[in-house]
Design a protein around this motif. Structure first.
Motif, PDB file in Angstrom:
ATOM      1  N   GLN A 173       0.830  -1.209   0.000  1.00 55.33           N
ATOM      2  CA  GLN A 173       0.000   0.000   0.000  1.00 55.33           C
ATOM      3  C   GLN A 173       0.865   1.260   0.000  1.00 55.33           C
ATOM      4  OE1 GLN A 173      -2.523  -0.490   3.420  1.00 55.33           O
ATOM      5  NE2 GLN A 173      -3.764  -2.084   2.432  1.00 55.33           N
ATOM      6  N   ALA A 174       1.872   1.227   0.873  1.00 51.69           N
ATOM      7  CA  ALA A 174       2.745   2.412   0.959  1.00 51.69           C
ATOM      8  C   ALA A 174       3.416   2.681  -0.373  1.00 51.69           C
ATOM      9  CB  ALA A 174       3.785   2.203   2.051  1.00 51.69           C
ATOM     10  N   MET A 175       3.914   1.599  -1.008  1.00 52.88           N
ATOM     11  CA  MET A 175       4.610   1.787  -2.283  1.00 52.88           C
ATOM     12  C   MET A 175       3.669   2.331  -3.343  1.00 52.88           C
ATOM     13  SD  MET A 175       7.504  -1.048  -2.858  1.00 52.88           S
ATOM     14  CE  MET A 175       6.421  -2.454  -2.736  1.00 52.88           C
ATOM     15  N   LEU A 176       2.405   1.799  -3.366  1.00 49.86           N
ATOM     16  CA  LEU A 176       1.440   2.237  -4.377  1.00 49.86           C
ATOM     17  C   LEU A 176       1.034   3.689  -4.151  1.00 49.86           C
ATOM     18  CD1 LEU A 176      -0.591  -1.057  -4.635  1.00 49.86           C
ATOM     19  CD2 LEU A 176       0.642   0.069  -6.499  1.00 49.86           C
ATOM     20  N   LEU A 177       0.837   4.048  -2.862  1.00 51.27           N
ATOM     21  CA  LEU A 177       0.483   5.443  -2.556  1.00 51.27           C
ATOM     22  C   LEU A 177       1.564   6.389  -3.061  1.00 51.27           C
ATOM     23  CD1 LEU A 177      -0.987   5.105   1.048  1.00 51.27           C
ATOM     24  CD2 LEU A 177      -2.189   5.968  -0.968  1.00 51.27           C
ATOM     25  N   SER A 178       2.816   6.000  -2.856  1.00 49.12           N
ATOM     26  CA  SER A 178       3.906   6.891  -3.284  1.00 49.12           C
ATOM     27  C   SER A 178       3.927   6.999  -4.812  1.00 49.12           C
ATOM     28  CB  SER A 178       5.237   6.415  -2.708  1.00 49.12           C
ATOM     29  OG  SER A 178       5.973   5.708  -3.654  1.00 49.12           O
ATOM     30  N   ILE A 210      10.384   2.299   0.984  1.00 52.78           N
ATOM     31  CA  ILE A 210      10.026   2.490  -0.414  1.00 52.78           C
ATOM     32  C   ILE A 210      11.351   2.545  -1.143  1.00 52.78           C
ATOM     33  CG2 ILE A 210       8.991   4.079  -2.067  1.00 52.78           C
ATOM     34  CD1 ILE A 210       7.168   5.011   0.278  1.00 52.78           C
ATOM     35  N   GLY A 211      11.539   1.632  -2.084  1.00 54.84           N
ATOM     36  CA  GLY A 211      12.909   1.420  -2.566  1.00 54.84           C
ATOM     37  C   GLY A 211      13.662   0.890  -1.373  1.00 54.84           C
ATOM     38  N   ASN A 212      14.802   1.500  -1.007  1.00 58.86           N
ATOM     39  CA  ASN A 212      15.406   1.078   0.251  1.00 58.86           C
ATOM     40  C   ASN A 212      15.497   2.237   1.233  1.00 58.86           C
ATOM     41  OD1 ASN A 212      17.261   2.417  -1.171  1.00 58.86           O
ATOM     42  ND2 ASN A 212      18.774   0.758  -1.303  1.00 58.86           N
ATOM     43  N   PRO A 214      13.259   4.481   4.143  1.00 56.07           N
ATOM     44  CA  PRO A 214      12.056   4.411   4.951  1.00 56.07           C
ATOM     45  C   PRO A 214      10.940   5.283   4.353  1.00 56.07           C
ATOM     46  CG  PRO A 214      13.974   4.778   6.333  1.00 56.07           C
ATOM     47  CD  PRO A 214      14.425   4.847   4.928  1.00 56.07           C
ATOM     48  N   SER A 215       9.699   4.733   4.351  1.00 56.65           N
ATOM     49  CA  SER A 215       8.584   5.408   3.674  1.00 56.65           C
ATOM     50  C   SER A 215       8.351   6.811   4.223  1.00 56.65           C
ATOM     51  CB  SER A 215       7.316   4.574   3.826  1.00 56.65           C
ATOM     52  OG  SER A 215       7.051   4.387   5.200  1.00 56.65           O
ATOM     53  N   SER A 216       8.528   6.989   5.557  1.00 50.68           N
ATOM     54  CA  SER A 216       8.275   8.320   6.124  1.00 50.68           C
ATOM     55  C   SER A 216       9.257   9.352   5.586  1.00 50.68           C
ATOM     56  CB  SER A 216       8.337   8.274   7.641  1.00 50.68           C
ATOM     57  OG  SER A 216       9.473   7.553   8.040  1.00 50.68           O
ATOM     58  N   VAL A 217      10.501   8.929   5.370  1.00 50.08           N
ATOM     59  CA  VAL A 217      11.503   9.850   4.832  1.00 50.08           C
ATOM     60  C   VAL A 217      11.098  10.270   3.421  1.00 50.08           C
ATOM     61  CG1 VAL A 217      13.913  10.089   4.139  1.00 50.08           C
ATOM     62  CG2 VAL A 217      13.343   8.889   6.251  1.00 50.08           C
ATOM     63  N   VAL A 218      10.693   9.240   2.607  1.00 49.07           N
ATOM     64  CA  VAL A 218      10.278   9.540   1.230  1.00 49.07           C
ATOM     65  C   VAL A 218       9.080  10.490   1.253  1.00 49.07           C
ATOM     66  CG1 VAL A 218       9.348   8.555  -0.905  1.00 49.07           C
ATOM     67  CG2 VAL A 218      11.099   7.316   0.402  1.00 49.07           C
ATOM     68  N   ALA A 219       8.059  10.142   2.075  1.00 50.97           N
ATOM     69  CA  ALA A 219       6.822  10.915   2.090  1.00 50.97           C
ATOM     70  C   ALA A 219       7.072  12.356   2.503  1.00 50.97           C
ATOM     71  CB  ALA A 219       5.828  10.257   3.044  1.00 50.97           C
TER      72      ALA A 219
END
Ligand code: ADP
Length: 701
Positions: A173-178, A210-212, A214-219
Motif C-alpha cells: 500500500q505504501a509503495m502504491l500510494l507513493s 520504499i525502494g530502500n 524508509p517510507s516516512s523519509v520519502v513521504a
C-alpha cells in the motif's frame, strides 16, 4: 733580568702597582661574573626543564587515574544491563559520570557496535518488492505501462489506484500510494499528490521502506517538494523541519549514503528558507551528530577488526589492561578500549571503547594539575598541539616563543607542555643583558690594562733613556770642566814658574787662560741656568732694549774669538733698531749657544752667517752654518734635555746636551719660538722668532 726596573722612577712603579692592584681584581671579578652568568643560564635551563618535566609527569599520571575511575564505574554498573536499550542508557550514564571521556561505545566479538545513541550502525535496508498477488500484479503492470511507456499519467493514477484497492500488505500500500503521488506530481496536480503522500505517514509500522528508503523519509521529502512547487513556503518548511528531526532521531536507520544525502539536502533546503540564527541551532545538532557518525565510521573502518580479534583471542574473564590504538590522518584520532567482564546475560565478550575528551583535558585537567606546581616568578605554562600552536595558556595569553618544552605521551595527543616568559624571552635573553654588561667591563679592564702596560713601557724606555743621558751628561760636563781647568792650570804654572818666556808666548798663554775660563763660565752658566729652569726657578729680567744693538754687541764680543778658530763669520743686521722687551743676558746667551753649536758641528767648511730681520709681527734672528747638519729624525729631539745626536763625529765634540734646551726655554719665555732647517752634510739654520707684541709664556720648557 730586571735591571731595567732600576731606571724606573718610584712614581711610575707606584702608578703601575696601583693600576695592577685596582684592575686585576676588577678583571677577575668581571671574569667570574661572566662565568657565573653562563652558569646561571645553565641553571635556569635545568630549572625550567625540571618544572616542565614535573608538569608533564603530573599530567601523564592523571590519565591512567581517570581510566581507572572509568574502569571502576564499569565494574560497579555493568551487571545490571539487560538489553539494547539498557546498554544505551548505561553508556550515557558512564559518559556523564566520567566527563574526561567521550564517544563511549560497546563492541562485540560479532562486530556489533553500540553507542549511547544507536545500537547497530547503519542499516542495510533491503530493496522492497511488491508481493506476488495476481490481483494487484495485473493493474500494476498496466499502471507501469501507462506511466513509463505511454506517459499517460492519469491512466497510471487510475491503474495504481486499482492495484491499491486490491493490495493487502502495508508495504504494498505504501509503495502504491507513493507511486500515485508521484504521478499526480507528474501531472502537475501537487495538492492531490501531497494527499497521497500524507496517507503514507499514517502507517504506524516502523520503517516500511520504499525502494530502500524508509517510507516516512520519502513521504516527508516529497510533501515538502510539493509545497515548494505550490509556493506554500511555510508548509514546505514545516515538513522539512519534521524530516530533519526524523533524520536526527534516527541516524543509523538508513544506509550511510542515503542518510547523509537526505540530511544534507534537507538542511540545505531549510537553509534556503530560514534565517541564520534558527539555522545555527540546527547545524549545531547536526554537526555533533556528524562528528559522532564520523567517529563511529572511523572505528568501523580502522578499529573494529582489532577489537574483535582481541575479543576473540583475549581472556574475557580477566578485566584487562586498557588497550589503545590510534591512526593519523590530518589529525590523530585515538581510541582506547578495555574488555568488559563476562556476564551470564551478555554475550561472553564485549569491549568498552572511549576517547579522551580534549576539551575536558584542557578545561579541567590541566588547570587542576597546575594549581600546586611552583613556577618561577612570571613564568607560565602552556600546551601546544601537534602543530605547535598554542591551545591552552594558563593566563589566557597568546604567546608564541617558549623557554623550554617537553613532549607529552601519545595518550595526550602528542601535545607539548611549554614554559613561557611573559615577554617571550629565551633563556639566553633572560641572562644575556647582564652578560653583555660584564663582558664589556671585562674587555674594558683588559683594554685599560694593555694601554697601561704600553704607557708604562714607553715611560720605562723614556726614563731609561733620560737616565742614560744624565750619566752621559755627568761624564760630558766633568770632561768639559776638566779640560779648561787643566789648560788654565798648566799655563798658569808655566807663567808662575819664573822660567823666561818671550813676550809673544806669554801673551798667547794669557789668551789661552782667558778663553778657557770664558768657556768654563759659559758652561757653568748653562748648567746653573738649566738647573734653575728645571726647578722652575729661572727668572728673567725683561727690559726695553734694541735687539739689533744687542746682537751687534754680542757678535762684536765673539767675532774675534770665532774668526780665531778659522771661521768666516758674516752678519746681516738692519739699520733700524728693533725695540723689544727682552732679557738681554738671556737673549745673548741664546745667541751664544747657537754660535757655539755652529762652531762645534762644522768640519772643513767653517762659515757662519747671522741675520736679524723683522716683519709686521715678529723679529727673527737666524744662525746658519755649513756644518755636519742634522738628520730629519733627529730634528725634533735635539731640543730635549741632555739629548745629543748619537753620531760618532758629534760624540768627539764636547757638549752637555743642554744648550738648545736652554735656548728654547729662553725664547719661549719671550713668547717666541725656535725652528731649525737642516740637511745632513750641507749645514743647518736655526731661526729664533720673537713676537713684536709680546705675551710672555710661562716658565716651562
Ligand atoms: P750639545 O751641543 O752640548 O751637545 P745642544 O743642546 O746644544 O747640546 O745640542 C744638542 C744636539 O744638537 C747636539 O749634540 C748636536 O748633535 C745637535 N746640534 C746642535 N746644533 C747643531 C748644528 N749647528 N749643527 C749640527 N748639529 C747640531
Amino acid at each position: 733580568m730586571f735591571e731595567f726596573l732600576e731606571h724606573i722612577s718610584s712614581k711610575t712603579k707606584i702608578l703601575f702597582l696601583s693600576m695592577i692592584l685596582i684592575l686585576l681584581p676588577g678583571a677577575i671579578i668581571s671574569y667570574l661574573s661572566l662565568k657565573s652568568i653562563q652558569d646561571k643560564a645553565e641553571n635556569l635551563r635545568t630549572k625550567y626543564h625540571g618544572t616542565v618535566n614535573l608538569v608533564r609527569d603530573k599530567l601523564e599520571s592523571e590519565v591512567p587515574r581517570l581510566e581507572m575511575d572509568l574502569r571502576n564505574s564499569v565494574i560497579e554498573s555493568f551487571s545490571r544491563l539487560d538489553d539494547d536499550a539498557d546498554m544505551k542508557t548505561w553508556l550515557r550514564h558512564l559518559e556523564s559520570e566520567n566527563p574526561a571521556f567521550k564517544n563511549l561505545f560497546l563492541a562485540t566479538a560479532g562486530g556489533a557496535l553500540t553507542t549511547g545513541s544507536f545500537s547497530h550502525g547503519w542499516k542495510k535496508l533491503p530493496e522492497t518488492r511488491f508481493s506476488k498477488d495476481p490481483k494487484t500484479t495485473t493493474s500494476l503492470k498496466k499502471a507501469e505501462n501507462a506511466e513509463f511507456i505511454n506517459k499517460d499519467y492519469s491512466a497510471a493514477v487510475r491503474f495504481y489506484n486499482e492495484a491499491l484497492s486490491a493490495a493487502v500488505s502495508a508495504r504494498d500500500q505504501a509503495m502504491l500510494l507513493s507511486r500515485i503521488g508521484r504521478n499526480y506530481f507528474k501531472l502537475g496536480v501537487f495538492e492531490d499528490g501531497i494527499k497521497e503522500y500524507r496517507k503514507i505517514l499514517q502507517f504506524t509500522e516502523e520503517w516500511i521502506t520504499i525502494g530502500n528508503v524508509p517510507s516516512s523519509v520519502v513521504a516527508l521529502s516529497q510533501i515538502a517538494y510539493g509545497y515548494e512547487r505550490l509556493n506554500l513556503v511555510q508548509d514546505q518548511l514545516n515538513y522539512l523541519l519534521d524530516l530533519h528531526q526524523l533524520l536526527l532521531d534516527h541516524p543509523w536507520d538508513l544506509s550511510g549514503g542515503d542518510y547523509l544525502f537526505y540530511l544534507e539536502s534537507t538542511s540545505h533546503a531549510i537553509g534556503e528558507i530560514v534565517d541564520d540564527s534558527t539555522l545555527l541551532e540546527l547545524r549545531d545538532k547536526e554537526n555533533q551528530l556528524l562528528e559522532q557518525i564520523e567517529f563511529i565510521e572511523h572505528i568501523r573502518r580502522n578499529g573494529l577488526a582489532e577489537i574483535r580479534s582481541h575479543l576473540l583471542n583475549g581472556d574475557p574473564a580477566n578485566l584487562p589492561a586498557f588497550q589503545i590504538f590510534r591512526t593519523r590522518g590530518n589529525s590523530s584520532i585515538q581510541i582506547s578500549y578495555c574488555m568488559l567482564p563476562s556476564s551470564s546475560r551478555q554475550p561472553p565478550s564485549m569491549a568498552l571503547g572511549y576517547q579522551i575528551d580534549r576539551t575536558y583535558i584542557l578545561a579541567r585537567l590541566v588547570p587542576g594539575v597546575l594549581i600546586p606546581v611552583e613556577l618561577g616568578k612570571d613564568i607560565s605554562v602552556g600546551i601546544l598541539d601537534e602543530n605547535d600552536s598554542l591551545i591552552y595558556h594558563q593566563n589566557n595569553k597568546q604567546l608564541s616563543n617558549y623557554l623550554v618544552s617537553e613532549n607529552l605521551s601519545p595518550l595526550l595527543f602528542n601535545w607539548k607542555v611549554a614554559l613561557f616568559d611573559p615577554d617571550e624571552k629565551s633563556i639566553e635573553q633572560l641572562s644575556g643583558r647582564e652578560k653583555h654588561l660584564y663582558l664589556a667591563i671585562f674587555v674594558g679592564i683588559i683594554a685599560v690594562m694593555i694601554i697601561g702596560v704600553i704607557v708604562m713601557a714607553r715611560s720605562v724606555i723614556h726614563e731609561t733613556e733620560v737616565s742614560r743621558m744624565k750619566s752621559e751628561f755627568v761624564s760630558n760636563v766633568s770632561h768639559e770642566l776638566k779640560t779648561p781647568l787643566a789648560l788654565i792650570r798648566m799655563f798658569g804654572e808655566t807663567l808662575d814658574s819664573g822660567i823666561p818666556i818671550d813676550e809673544g808666548k806669554r801673551r798667547e798663554f794669557y789668551s789661552i787662560i782667558r778663553k778657557e775660563s770664558e768657556r768654563l763660565t759659559h758652561l757653568i752658566n748653562n748648567v746653573l741656568d738649566f738647573s734653575r729652569m728645571d726647578d722652575g726657578k729661572k727668572e728673567y729680567n725683561f727690559e726695553e732694549a734694541d735687539l739689533v744693538a744687542l746682537i751687534r754687541n754680542s757678535l762684536e764680543a765673539y767675532k774675534f774669538h770665532i774668526r780665531d778658530m778659522g771661521f768666516n763669520i758674516e752678519s746681516e743686521l738692519p739699520d733700524e733698531p728693533i725695540l723689544l722687551k727682552i732679557d738681554k743676558d738671556a737673549i745673548s746667551q741664546a745667541l751664544l749657544n747657537l754660535l757655539s753649536n755652529a762652531v762645534k758641528y762644522s768640519e772643513n767648511r767653517k762659515y757662519i752667517r747671522v741675520t736679524v730681520r723683522k716683519d709686521s709681527f715678529s723679529a727673527f734672528i737666524s744662525v746658519a752654518d755649513h756644518g755636519v747638519g742634522i738628520a730629519k729624525d733627529e730634528l725634533k729631539k735635539i731640543f730635549d734635555k741632555f739629548y745629543r745626536v748619537p753620531d760618532d763625529k758629534i760624540k768627539e765634540t764636547r757638549g752637555s746636551g743642554l744648550g738648545l734646551t736652554l735656548t728654547k726655554h729662553i725664547i719661549k719665555a719671550h713668547g717666541g719660538s725656535i725652528e731649525v732647517e737642516s740637511n745632513p752634510g750641507e749645514g743647518s739654520r736655526f731661526t729664533i722668532r720673537i713676537p713684536l707684541l709680546q705675551t710672555r709664556a710661562g716658565d716651562e720648557v
